[in-house]
Design an enzyme around this catalytic site. Structure first.
Site, mmCIF file in Angstrom:
data_model
loop_
_atom_site.group_PDB
_atom_site.id
_atom_site.type_symbol
_atom_site.label_atom_id
_atom_site.label_comp_id
_atom_site.label_asym_id
_atom_site.label_seq_id
_atom_site.Cartn_x
_atom_site.Cartn_y
_atom_site.Cartn_z
ATOM 1 N N LYS A 1 91.526 35.938 -107.537
ATOM 2 C CA LYS A 1 91.570 35.512 -106.138
ATOM 3 C C LYS A 1 91.263 34.019 -106.079
ATOM 4 C CE LYS A 1 89.332 36.459 -101.680
ATOM 5 N NZ LYS A 1 88.237 37.185 -100.997
ATOM 6 N N LYS B 1 87.090 34.917 -109.183
ATOM 7 C CA LYS B 1 87.136 34.526 -107.774
ATOM 8 C C LYS B 1 86.724 33.071 -107.646
ATOM 9 C CE LYS B 1 85.337 35.807 -103.212
ATOM 10 N NZ LYS B 1 84.459 36.759 -102.486
#
Length: 326
Positions: free
Chosen positions: A248, A195
């Protein structure tokens, strides 16, 4: 003069021929649809930066879920927006927190839907960070204790998958141990393993009402310039017991999606984040792009990069468009 060359166009000669040799496909089962559940009554508020995405209160959840099921969506990702916040994000792990209440409702009314519970504190803390704060420092190990409590409470409510998004070191091993100790050995962990500290999260912070009140999240989310760091993060989560690996954002990190797919044998999930959604919506509303063609091209690009599943706000539209083309 006789020319020697390959005739690749033979396999593109008609729609049926192209379909015959198509390498990647989109299906309704590939999509996980994010839902923002807010405390209160009679709330169905469109997020201004994300046209078509709404905050919904519990009295609107039945209609929202009926629409989701009618579209053919099989999985939802739940985010909660509490009425009150505190320093430790207590509503994240309260048995009657908004995500727990929504989870029990969905499992009772729509038992076949897979519920993925986002396990973080940022929507619930008064400071907007994903862990315990001391001064302006985000403390790692004390945060793990609260994240474990959150994961266990979500599993008790009926969540099918726990998805920790906080990026504290050791969050997978702590949550896995906590779930196992509480008797939830069969509940998988969908780790936000890779992330990045991305500028593409802006609209989400409006939707989830979870923007940090000071500083940023760069001490616990990853530097967008780094590739090898993604290997280290994913490798740690695999060793600690993750069952899925999330990358992400999506569009700017498709190289990372392919790296993760090539190097780890767990299902890879890509999060097609709010900023990516908002850009396409804005361009389409201005007539600059064809929304359907652009969205489907983007999503198939994510599959081609190696994603097995896609978390996307486009899920309803994408499934409708795919049905049109059948």
């Amino acid at each position: 003069m006789e020319l020697q060359f390959s005739r690749h166009r033979r396999l593109r000669s008609s729609a049926n021929m192209r379909a015959l040799v198509r390498e990647n496909h989109l299906r309704a089962e590939d999509f996980i649809y994010p839902l923002f559940i807010i405390e209160g009554e009679n709330v169905r508020k469109e997020v201004s930066s994300m046209p078509g995405v709404f905050q919904v209160s519990m009295d609107h959840l039945q209609a929202e879920m009926e629409d989701i099921v009618a579209h053919g969506i099989k999985s939802v990702l739940l985010f909660g927006i509490p009425a009150t916040k505190d320093e430790c994000g207590g509503q994240a792990y309260h048995d009657h927190g908004i995500v727990q209440v929504a989870t029990r409702f969905i499992k009772e009314k729509f038992p076949d839907i897979i519920i993925v519970a986002d396990t973080c504190l940022c929507e619930y803390t008064s400071h907007g960070h994903c862990g315990v704060v001391e001064g302006e420092k985000i403390l790692n190990d004390p945060s793990l204790e609260l994240l474990v409590k959150t994961a266990v409470s979500q599993a008790k409510a009926g969540a099918d998958i726990i998805a920790p998004s906080n990026m504290m070191d050791g969050f997978v091993t702590a949550i896995r141990a906590g779930l196992d100790e509480a008797g939830f050995t069969e509940v998988p962990v969908m780790s936000y393993a890779v992330k990045y500290a991305s500028a593409f999260y802006g609209p989400f912070r409006e939707a989830a009402e979870g923007a940090p009140q000071f500083g940023d999240r760069k001490t616990y989310q990853m530097d967008p310039a780094n590739r090898m760091e993604a290997f280290r993060e994913a490798e740690s989560d695999v060793a600690e017991g993750a069952d899925f690996l999330i990358v992400k954002p999506g569009m700017p990190y498709l190289d990372i999606v392919r790296d993760v797919k090539n190097n780890f044998n767990l299902p890879v999930v890509v999060y097609n984040v709010s900023g990516e959604y908002a850009m396409i919506k804005a361009a389409a509303q201005n007539g600059w792009i064809d929304e359907k063609k652009t969205v489907l091209e983007m999503l198939i690009g994510m599959k081609r990069a190696g994603a097995d599943l896609i978390i996307t706000y486009h899920a309803k539209d994408a499934i409708s468009w795919l049905k049109e083309d059948e």
